[in-house]
Design a protein around this motif. Structure first.
Motif, mmCIF file in Angstrom:
data_model
loop_
_atom_site.group_PDB
_atom_site.id
_atom_site.type_symbol
_atom_site.label_atom_id
_atom_site.label_comp_id
_atom_site.label_asym_id
_atom_site.label_seq_id
_atom_site.Cartn_x
_atom_site.Cartn_y
_atom_site.Cartn_z
ATOM 1 N N SER A 78 -6.888 -4.161 5.790
ATOM 2 C CA SER A 78 -6.940 -3.259 4.852
ATOM 3 C C SER A 78 -8.129 -2.633 4.111
ATOM 4 O O SER A 78 -7.956 -1.523 3.560
ATOM 5 N N GLN A 89 2.681 -1.217 -1.920
ATOM 6 C CA GLN A 89 2.620 -0.515 -0.064
ATOM 7 C C GLN A 89 4.561 -1.252 -0.037
ATOM 8 O O GLN A 89 5.224 -0.861 0.761
ATOM 9 N N ARG A 843 7.800 1.039 5.904
ATOM 10 C CA ARG A 843 5.819 0.712 6.215
ATOM 11 C C ARG A 843 5.632 0.396 7.759
ATOM 12 O O ARG A 843 6.016 -0.846 7.941
ATOM 13 N N HIS A 860 3.357 5.148 5.715
ATOM 14 C CA HIS A 860 3.961 4.450 4.297
ATOM 15 C C HIS A 860 4.986 5.594 4.245
ATOM 16 O O HIS A 860 4.335 6.785 4.437
ATOM 17 N N SER A 906 -8.250 5.776 4.083
ATOM 18 C CA SER A 906 -7.002 5.807 3.416
ATOM 19 C C SER A 906 -5.716 7.352 2.977
ATOM 20 O O SER A 906 -6.546 8.086 2.478
ATOM 21 N N ASP A 936 0.948 8.878 -4.292
ATOM 22 C CA ASP A 936 -0.194 8.915 -3.907
ATOM 23 C C ASP A 936 -1.661 10.282 -4.905
ATOM 24 O O ASP A 936 -1.340 11.563 -4.591
#
Length: 950
Positions: A78, A89, A843, A860, A906, A936
């Motif tokens: 990640s 998450q 997720r 997600h 991401s 986000d």
């Protein structure tokens, strides 16, 4: 509350630890177990291991309570330098403090976890099953970013009340971070990342070395992480001031339309009203209209400018996020030393020593006036046009705007965290395992407050002291005072008069924990061995805070005043866990086990409290396990909640009985106003003195939890695992303070003036006093269903590398209920579907391993949410967000057996926040008071990571 007497109140940590060692000394001298007498559980292939959710070492990985794990491989691939990034998450986790949430909430630079949205104080964070020193003094809250990712073997998240197993604070669950036991060689990891917008750069460097020495293993670790700030003004989808505006068509069914709303005070050119138009003074002191000729202010401006806004920017005003930060900067240095030594075959000694230094900062707006107080009618700096307006209305003018020349207000935070853990572990005849440990930790925090101003000087220089509230006539500002022209940039002399030097507050937290435990098989039953784990723990915590001289004197902004705090408590706990096999090797009962646990905790302040759990594991057929558990979890009040000394600050609250407001509340408002003798208040607001303090009479919180579900690994599909678990949490006597700005509205809109909200209010001569303290008031109930699935499919093909495999993993959560009642007399509030609490979250991760290349795609899912679930959706043009997906992608390439490189992206599609008020800023949870939630706010983000093992 009268403090209960404890028989262990005089025991020192050193004496208690020595007592433990003496008590176990016969066992320490016991001979090693005869291999021929070892049980099956110690034979190769069925070794017992420690599993999160139980203190009994087991041969299976699944307990009667659900656990979600994040592996070291997940962390590496990640690109996360802070495990908080991955934990948030998970569907069960609501983002708490972190780089994107701590600019206004305090304690910037810390990363904390909040399971089920019940608050970080109710999520217990452990390292190797042991408590970690808190990062925020006066609380139990742990900074998970202080645990280096390079040393993490896995992270287990136990989603359910676990106080009986692990102790207080595990109301909503446990985050157990398991470190690597052995490390060999040297590993170097470096990464650099940044947002596609060109900001938020992060740099990370980690060096870990491990080697075997004389029947032991020694590990050194050093890492450094630096990240830059991200400003809200740099994201158009955040800084656009979306609001609900009243539909000018009064006959339309949609009463509220979506539009931009720019407040008058969001400008560095101080504005004022002249009639129904907005003006400012130019450099020569002349009045200049700030808007085109045809634009008028439609709001009623006779009582305030604070709520007046514009439907467009016009270039003269900026958004409310001009001064907001979407991510705080951070510099973190970590140093760790791990040591494990086999003293003899049945005795292992281990030590873990760490030091972490963190620098971070928060920055908010500079000095601002919102337009709620009139200038004097004879204010010396009025121009001719302004004097004419004063003469026309008979009152001084309101003004609003920022003073950027004073600098952004905020704090610089510096943390120093130390911790040392020493453990001894061994075995006894009969396959019993024992462990004793001692640990000492400390967190020190320096909080330097910047660009603060002297409130008394500001009041005196601008308003003076008035004697006639009808005309706001003033006297001269006085000797030594510097009169200030608020319509022009502040002079250097005025800034020197107003601005305070940086001042520092300090806090310190210390924690001492001594523990001893024993686990093993008691005796055998036809269905298997009855296993027991038991132990005791003694913990002492102390917190000290020293406000700055400015805070002690109460001369800073809003006259905020604080007093020094010293608080301490100790608790002694006894616990026992029992696993009883009931049936085995029978039709529809391959295995049936009963699991129980009990913990008694004796606090010197909160008395004696008990927690318990009872669970069942049932394996009717191979590959299927059914499980259920019922538990009572408790949380004792922490140091801040008990000992916080009285602090005070001035603000204002709207007088809801004022003519403009009295018909806009509940059905009870007007009647309550009349009962209070407030049929026609002369002013639209009240000055408010807000007093906040701890409460020694607090009782423990109690949570009753239930989980039930299944684990299915079907025989027809190798490498497929599915878990489904229903969970229910009912939290009672929840400790908290009522938001000061909600106290008066809840009082005046309540069905009775005898409510707890009204009891917190005192009306004084010329102001209102709000007496806030921590109380056992709230009830919180929430329930839902968690789903998890993982599958691995070997790809046998001549066209693919040997060992190619496709992996799929999914974690999903469905929220069924989330109710909050802030007081027994208050209405139950349903927050399901509100911001940060969608019905569905999930997720999915798809990984394709094609050595030496690995590809990874993660999606997600965030379900639809409403800014306010109590609103009538049909009255709003847009009442909720759409459901959305965020996509992350990564590719890893093994350059050699020693070196690898990872590229990660991401938010691959650069998705912004949903353009709905309350969500455009990130999906904030109003209960927590932070500005970045599930959405986000950063946009597409790149990370490049290089690792080398030598």
């Amino acid at each position: 509350m009268q403090q209960s007497k404890s028989s262990v109140s005089g025991i020192t940590p050193g004496f208690a630890f020595c007592t433990l060692l003496i008590a176990l000394s016969p066992q320490l001298q016991a001979q090693p177990q005869n291999p021929s007498q070892a049980s099956d559980a110690t034979k190769p292939g069925v070794e017992r291991i420690a599993v999160t959710g139980s203190r009994i070492r087991r041969t299976d990985l699944e307990t009667h309570t659900p656990v979600v794990s994040i592996s070291s491989e997940d962390i590496v691939k990640s690109g996360a330098v802070n495990v908080n990034q991955l934990l948030n998450q998970l569907p069960a986790m609501i983002p708490a403090n972190g780089p994107q949430t701590s600019n206004t909430g305090g304690y910037a630079g810390t990363s904390t976890q909040d399971l089920r949205g019940l608050g970080a104080t109710r999520t217990l964070v452990l390292v190797n099953g042991k408590r970690h020193v808190p990062a925020i003094p006066g609380t139990s809250i742990v900074d998970v970013s202080s645990i280096p990712t390079a040393l993490i073997e896995r992270v287990d998240v136990l989603t359910g009340g676990a106080s009986a197993i692990y102790g207080a604070d595990a109301v909503s669950g446990v985050v157990n971070i398991i470190l690597k036991k052995q490390y060999h060689g040297t590993s170097l990891t470096s990464s650099y990342s940044g947002a596609a917008a060109g900001d938020g750069q992060r740099a990370y460097l980690s060096l870990t070395h491990g080697q075997d020495i004389e029947d032991g293993n020694l590990v050194y670790h050093l890492s450094y992480h630096s990240s830059k700030a991200i400003e809200g003004r740099d994201r158009d989808y955040v800084a656009n001031d979306l609001s609900y505006l009243t539909n000018p068509d009064k006959t339309a069914s949609r009463k509220y339309l979506l539009g931009r709303f720019v407040s008058m005070y969001n400008s560095n050119q101080r504005s004022y009203l002249q009639g129904d138009r907005i003006f400012r003074q130019d450099a020569q002191g002349n009045s200049v209209a700030m808007l085109p000729d045809g634009v008028r202010v439609a709001d009623d401006s006779s009582y305030s400018l604070a709520g007046i806004g514009l439907r467009d920017d016009y270039g003269q005003f900026y958004s409310r996020y001009e001064w907001a930060r979407l991510a705080v900067p951070e510099d973190k240095l970590s140093a760790n030393l791990l040591y494990q030594q086999e003293v003899r075959p049945d005795l292992i000694m281990s030590a873990d020593v760490k030091y972490v230094h963190t620098d971070s900062e928060s920055r908010v707006a500079p000095l601002v006036e919102y337009g709620v107080t009139r200038l004097p009618a004879d204010y010396a700096f009025y121009n001719v046009a302004q004097k004419a307006e004063v003469a026309r209305t008979g009152q001084g003018l309101f003004f609003a705007g920022h003073f950027p020349e004073m600098g952004r207000q905020g704090s610089d935070y510096a943390y120093d965290l130390y911790q040392a853990v020493l453990s001894l572990e061994g075995t006894l005849a009969g396959d019993y395992r024992w462990q004793v440990s001692a640990q000492q930790g400390e967190t020190r925090l320096d909080n330097t407050i910047l660009n603060d101003y002297n409130e008394e000087h500001w009041q005196k220089a601008v308003w003076g002291s008035y004697t006639d509230p009808e005309t706001y006539q003033t006297r001269v500002c006085g000797s030594g005072c510097v009169p200030i022209n608020v319509f022009q940039p502040l002079s250097a002399e005025a800034i020197r008069y107003l601005k305070l030097d940086p001042h520092r507050a300090q806090e310190k937290m210390t924690q001492t924990v001594l523990s001893a435990s024993l686990d093993g098989d008691l005796f055998s039953l036809p269905a298997g061995n009855v296993a027991l784990a038991a132990g005791l723990e003694h913990r002492r915590e102390r917190s000290d805070s020293t406000p700055s001289g400015v805070q002690l004197a109460g001369i800073g902004a809003m006259n905020y005043r604080a007093l020094p705090q010293t608080g301490r408590y100790h608790v002694s706990e006894l616990f026992a866990e029992l696993r009883v096999p009931i049936l085995s090797d029978l039709p529809l009962a391959q295995q049936l086990d009963l699991n129980t646990a009990w913990r008694t905790a004796k606090y010197n302040l909160a008395g004696t409290n008990h927690s318990w759990t009872a669970g069942i594991d049932w394996t009717p057929v191979d590959g299927l396990k059914l499980r259920a558990s019922r538990a009572k979890a408790v949380r004792a009040p922490n140091i801040n909640e008990i000992f916080q000394p009285q602090s005070q600050a001035w603000n204002y609250v709207y007088e809801l009985c004022y003519s403009a407001y009295r018909d806009k509340g509940s059905q009870y408002r007007q009647d309550n106003c009349n009962k209070l003798g407030l049929s026609n208040p002369p002013n639209y607001y009240n000055d408010a003195l807000i007093l906040t303090q701890g409460n020694p009479a607090l009782e423990v919180e109690r949570a009753y939890t239930f989980t039930g579900g299944l684990v299915w690994s079907p025989q027809f599909a190798e490498n497929l695992n599915l878990t489904v678990d229903f969970w229910d949490i009912n939290l009672q006597d929840k400790i908290g303070t009522l938001p000061w700005d909600q106290v008066y509205p809840n009082c005046i809109d309540g069905s009775s003036l005898d409510s707890v909200f009204c009891q917190l209010i005192e009306r004084k001569d010329g102001y209102m006093q709000l007496n806030l303290s921590y109380l056992n008031l709230a009830r919180h109930s929430t329930r839902g269903v968690d789903y998890a699935l993982d599958y691995q499919l070997p790809l046998g093909s001549s066209y693919l590398p040997q060992g190619a495999v496709l992996k799929f993993a999914a974690n999903w959560g469905r929220l069924l209920e989330r109710k909050l009642q802030s007081d027994p007399s208050a209405k139950v509030l349903e927050t399901l579907g509100g911001m940060a609490y969608p019905t569905w979250r999930g997720r999915n991760t798809l990984t394709l391993d094609l050595a030496p290349v690995s590809l990874r795609l993660t999606g997600h899912y965030v379900g639809a949410q409403q800014p306010n679930p109590s609103r009538k959706a049909e009255e709003y043009q847009v009442s909720q967000t759409d459901a959305l997906w965020y996509l992350d992608a990564g590719v890893s390439y093994a350059i050699s057996d020693a070196a690898s490189i990872d590229l990660l992206v991401s938010n691959l599609t650069d998705r912004g926040t949903p353009q709905v008020p309350g969500a455009s800023t990130g999906g904030a949870s109003w209960e927590m008071g932070y500005t970045a939630g599930l959405f986000d706010t950063i946009g597409r983000y790149y990370a490049l990571q290089f690792s080398y093992q030598f």
